[in-house]
Design a protein around this motif. Structure first.
Motif: not given
Length: 215
Positions: A74-78, A96-103
């Motif tokens: 959801v965060e990545l889509s937002a 974006r890199a931080e969210i991708q790592a969390r994903k």
């Protein structure tokens, strides 16, 4: 990887080893002894009980991992939907890199816990099917007159000699002992009451006691 996920990974590797041991073709007599040992060992029974509790915690971790994957998505889509200049810079930058790592970590944990739970179900079913196969082989060998069939080891394969059945019988025996103890207490209480009533009757009717003695 955190400590509990490292433990889950170790459990997954252990399950893979056990599954490999179950499907490896072994001699009938050796496999029969192994399964009888598993069913009779108290240590194995306690270990199985502990694993059941462990799998409950793994299920909780799996649900939490699925929730984390959903929130990260959801965060990545937002972030991608933000059309402002700052949003585009964040989508192309460190956010974006931080969210991708969390994903990635959330998906890794989800797959790790999910495969561990799934393999536990497969192991349980494989164990049951292998046990049924051993019982059928034992019956066939007895029917064919195989001298290695039957005996004490063969009898242990039947349902009456399995660990869960023995445990149930022990529980029933404990219940029967408790019921017997309760009946003994009731009989003692009734006997005391009978003696007290007899004494009171003698005190109230002393002549009847003398008549009984004279008779």
């Amino acid at each position: 990887m955190t400590l509990y996920f490292s433990m889950v990974f170790g459990l997954l590797v252990t399950e893979m080893v056990i599954f490999g041991a179950l499907i490896v073709p072994l001699p009938f007599t050796f496999r029969r002894k192994v399964f009888n040992f598993i069913s009779e060992s108290e240590i194995i029974a306690k270990l199985q009980y502990g694993l059941r509790i462990t799998f409950i915690f793994i299920l909780i971790l799996f649900i939490d991992s699925v929730n984390r994957v959903y929130r990260v998505q959801v965060e990545l889509s937002a972030l991608y939907k933000d059309t402002t200049g700052a949003g585009r810079a964040a989508a192309l930058g460190s956010d974006r890199a931080e969210i991708q790592a969390r994903k990635f970590y959330s998906q890794r944990n989800m797959y790790l816990t999910g495969f561990t739970l799934f393999l536990s179900l497969i192991l349980n079913r494989t164990y049951v099917l292998t046990l049924e196969n051993l019982r059928l082989q034992e019956k066939i060998r007895l029917h064919e007159g195989d001298p290695t069939a039957g005996g004490k080891e063969g009898l242990k394969l039947s349902g009456e000699y399995r660990g869960e059945t023995i445990g149930q019988l022990k529980n029933d025996l404990v219940k029967k002992d408790k019921e017997l103890a309760a009946l003994k207490k009731q009989s003692e209480g009734l006997r005391r009451e009978y003696n007290e009533l007899s004494d009171k009757y003698v005190q109230l009717n002393p002549g009847s006691a003398g008549d009984k003695k004279s008779n």
